[in-house]
Design a protein around this motif. Structure first.
Motif, PDB file in Angstrom:
ATOM      1  N   LEU A 132       0.876  -1.096   0.029  1.00 27.64           N
ATOM      2  CA  LEU A 132      -0.019  -0.218   0.089  1.00 27.64           C
ATOM      3  C   LEU A 132       0.810   1.222  -0.018  1.00 27.64           C
ATOM      4  CD1 LEU A 132      -2.344  -1.236   3.181  1.00 27.64           C
ATOM      5  CD2 LEU A 132      -2.448  -1.736   0.531  1.00 27.64           C
ATOM      6  N   GLU A 133       0.464   2.212  -0.926  1.00 27.61           N
ATOM      7  CA  GLU A 133       1.415   3.474  -0.599  1.00 27.61           C
ATOM      8  C   GLU A 133       0.381   4.760  -0.432  1.00 27.61           C
ATOM      9  OE1 GLU A 133       4.368   5.892  -3.864  1.00 27.61           O
ATOM     10  OE2 GLU A 133       3.739   3.908  -4.268  1.00 27.61           O
ATOM     11  N   LEU A 134       0.910   5.681   0.373  1.00 27.70           N
ATOM     12  CA  LEU A 134       0.599   6.852   0.472  1.00 27.70           C
ATOM     13  C   LEU A 134       1.511   7.990   0.077  1.00 27.70           C
ATOM     14  CD1 LEU A 134      -0.884   6.235   4.146  1.00 27.70           C
ATOM     15  CD2 LEU A 134      -2.023   5.801   2.341  1.00 27.70           C
ATOM     16  N   VAL A 135       0.864   9.135  -0.040  1.00 28.95           N
ATOM     17  CA  VAL A 135       2.029  10.295  -0.340  1.00 28.95           C
ATOM     18  C   VAL A 135       1.441  11.406   0.667  1.00 28.95           C
ATOM     19  CG1 VAL A 135       0.652  11.673  -2.315  1.00 28.95           C
ATOM     20  CG2 VAL A 135       3.181  11.612  -2.053  1.00 28.95           C
ATOM     21  N   VAL A 136       2.401  12.178   1.235  1.00 28.27           N
ATOM     22  CA  VAL A 136       2.321  12.997   2.172  1.00 28.27           C
ATOM     23  C   VAL A 136       1.702  14.158   1.601  1.00 28.27           C
ATOM     24  CG1 VAL A 136       3.256  14.563   4.125  1.00 28.27           C
ATOM     25  CG2 VAL A 136       3.995  12.150   3.928  1.00 28.27           C
ATOM     26  N   ILE A 137       0.725  14.804   2.046  1.00 28.89           N
ATOM     27  CA  ILE A 137      -0.019  16.062   1.738  1.00 28.89           C
ATOM     28  C   ILE A 137       0.640  17.120   2.264  1.00 28.89           C
ATOM     29  CG2 ILE A 137      -2.023  17.634   1.171  1.00 28.89           C
ATOM     30  CD1 ILE A 137      -3.412  14.858   0.497  1.00 28.89           C
ATOM     31  N   SER A 138       0.345  16.984   3.743  1.00 31.00           N
ATOM     32  CA  SER A 138       1.043  17.843   4.883  1.00 31.00           C
ATOM     33  C   SER A 138       1.203  17.200   6.226  1.00 31.00           C
ATOM     34  CB  SER A 138      -0.283  19.092   5.047  1.00 31.00           C
ATOM     35  OG  SER A 138      -1.120  18.580   5.777  1.00 31.00           O
ATOM     36  N   THR A 139       2.135  17.811   7.056  1.00 26.76           N
ATOM     37  CA  THR A 139       2.328  17.495   8.347  1.00 26.76           C
ATOM     38  C   THR A 139       2.268  18.763   9.264  1.00 26.76           C
ATOM     39  OG1 THR A 139       4.097  16.050   9.513  1.00 26.76           O
ATOM     40  CG2 THR A 139       4.795  17.040   7.614  1.00 26.76           C
ATOM     41  N   ASP A 140       1.828  18.323  10.561  1.00 28.41           N
ATOM     42  CA  ASP A 140       1.893  19.584  11.487  1.00 28.41           C
ATOM     43  C   ASP A 140       3.327  19.217  12.357  1.00 28.41           C
ATOM     44  OD1 ASP A 140       1.763  17.345  13.320  1.00 28.41           O
ATOM     45  OD2 ASP A 140      -0.253  18.049  14.175  1.00 28.41           O
TER      46      ASP A 140
END
Length: 476
Positions: A132-140
């Motif tokens: 499974l793969e996700l891509v980061v949109i934003s991080t706090d």
């Protein structure tokens, strides 16, 4: 009767499919040389049981099966997942939180506290070995990452997370690893594998703890991060052995890179005389099938041809339905390659003339050349530290390698090393008497027959136990 045994060793991982005394014994009788205790799973009490069983088998059956403790390392994992699994879909936006809570349908949760600090927008987050793969949109940069699903699927509990684009801030040895290491040292495990090694300092750190405890447990550096490849020469020099950990390595650097990295690592370790283990998915289909695929059989064969000391099984023997058949199948492949391949034996390495062990090393090299020229059945070494054993096997002689030592523990350590069969021996008298006695032991055990040529290496005088300085050719 000719007794044959494989030179390439087999390391099997213990789990629910293999952790009873009867099953461990059956695996040893099928040809397992070493067992891996995976400290990513299992309570100390379960590991203790296995350690005691293996020691008992060694005592009962005069085997030298060794134990490899595999530390988890800063394995970044998901926490528990509600209902045992949830589905995420391509294009879905999802939050990933770093609080170790339960993963639900609309938020994933990791037990790794620094994930939000380590990632940047655009970075990939891979789950479950990259399935499974996700891509980061934003991080706090604190607790929460927002990501988009690129490849969806079922999210299962406690699966690994890889961050191939991010610099992971976690140290190679976590608090859990240090605690686990002390448990392993209390039990005198022969080898300990350090996960996610990145720099040579990681090796110095674990070796320092081992020597402070007054132990001689040997260290295996698991190569599964791109940084380790960059620093590989210093890591090989500092460690006692290398594991090509192809699972995480393939996810971190891209699996198309792994075959050539494997060949490079094996070649470098062979030249340095350091054992090298090839691991992950070698017989993966045998978790559920009684026979391997053609590709898996080829993979094992190629690892043997490359020069691996040891081939390793993970889930196949830990949780698979056919652990015994897996070992049998692997050993048949190893045997076939070792019988038919010509290019895996009699390696020639240029020796380092400025090394303090140059004279001894050249003597061992010459013993191996002599064994080749005379078609000797066996090369016999006597050692206290194991140095001679590692040197002989570095040259990959086709002759059988028999090592005699009064160091019980060393016999187990050497069971992970290519080609070596060890014997306990503590009657070092005059050189001639000892050589004659050892010959009798090997003839009686069926390893030597009348008329066989065998080569002895030893250190004279024997009782001084210095480095090897003698070669003797004999006929049984």
């Amino acid at each position: 009767m000719e007794i044959s045994f494989n030179k390439t060793k087999v390391l099997a991982t213990i789990g629910p499919a293999s952790n009873t005394y009867e099953r461990l014994l059956a695996l040893v009788q099928e040809g397992v040389d070493a067992f891996r205790l995976n400290f990513s799973h299992g309570a100390y009490s379960e590991h203790q049981k296995v350690i005691d069983f293996v020691r008992e088998i060694n005592k009962q059956y005069e085997t030298n099966v060794c134990l490899v403790q595999d530390l988890q390392g800063p394995k970044i994992r998901l926490g528990d997942v509600e209902n045992g699994g949830i589905e995420i879909k391509e294009g879905q936006r999802i939050k990933l939180v770093c609080d170790g809570s339960i993963t639900t349908a609309d938020r994933l949760s990791t037990i790794y506290k620094d994930l939000a600090k380590d990632v940047e927008p655009g970075h990939s987050i891979l789950l479950d070995d990259g399935k499974l793969e996700l891509v980061v949109i934003s991080t706090d940069k604190d607790m929460t990452v927002e990501a988009e699903v690129i490849y969806g699927g079922i999210v299962k509990p406690r699966k690994g997370i890889n961050l191939p684009d991010s610099k992971v801030s976690a140290p190679s040895m976590t608090e859990k690893d240090v605690e686990d290491l002390h448990f392993g040292l209390d039990n005198d495990v022969e080898w300990v594998a350090l996960s996610f090694v990145r720099r040579v300092e990681d090796i110095y750190e674990i070796k320092k703890i081992i020597s402070e405890r007054g132990k001689d447990t040997r260290v295996i550096a698991k190569i599964e991060k791109p940084e380790a490849i960059t620093n590989i020469d210093e890591i090989i020099e500092a460690t006692d052995a290398i594991m090509v950990a192809r699972g995480d390595l393939g996810v971190e650097v891209g699996m198309e890179q792994v075959p050539m990295i494997q060949k490079m690592l094996v070649a470098k370790c062979n030249e340095a005389g350091k054992p090298v283990i090839v691991a992950t998915q070698m017989m993966e289909s045998m978790i559920v099938n009684p026979r391997p695929t053609r590709a898996e059989t080829n993979d094992v064969a190629n690892a043997v041809i490359d020069g691996a000391d040891t081939v390793m099984l993970s889930a196949e023997t830990a949780v698979g339905a056919y652990p015994i058949e897996t070992i049998r199948s692997m050993n048949m492949t190893i045997r076939s390659v070792e019988r038919n391949a010509t290019n895996i034996y009699n390696k020639n390495y240029k020796l380092n003339a400025s090394s303090e062990t140059f004279y001894n090393d050249s003597l061992v090299a010459n013993a191996c050349h002599l064994a080749h020229d005379t078609n000797a059945r066996a090369i016999i070494g006597m050692t206290k530290s194991g140095y001679t054993a590692f040197q002989i096997t570095k040259h990959r002689p086709k002759s059988d390698v028999f090592i005699f030592t009064e160091n019980h523990r060393l016999l187990n350590i050497l069971n992970l090393v290519w080609g070596i069969r060890g014997f306990y021996y503590d009657k070092f008298e005059s050189t001639d008497a000892t050589i004659a006695d050892i010959k009798q032991i090997l003839v009686k055990a069926g390893y030597l027959e009348q008329g066989d040529v065998f080569i002895n290496t030893a250190s004279m005088p024997l009782n001084e136990e210095k480095r090897t300085n003698m070669i003797k050719l004999s006929i049984a």
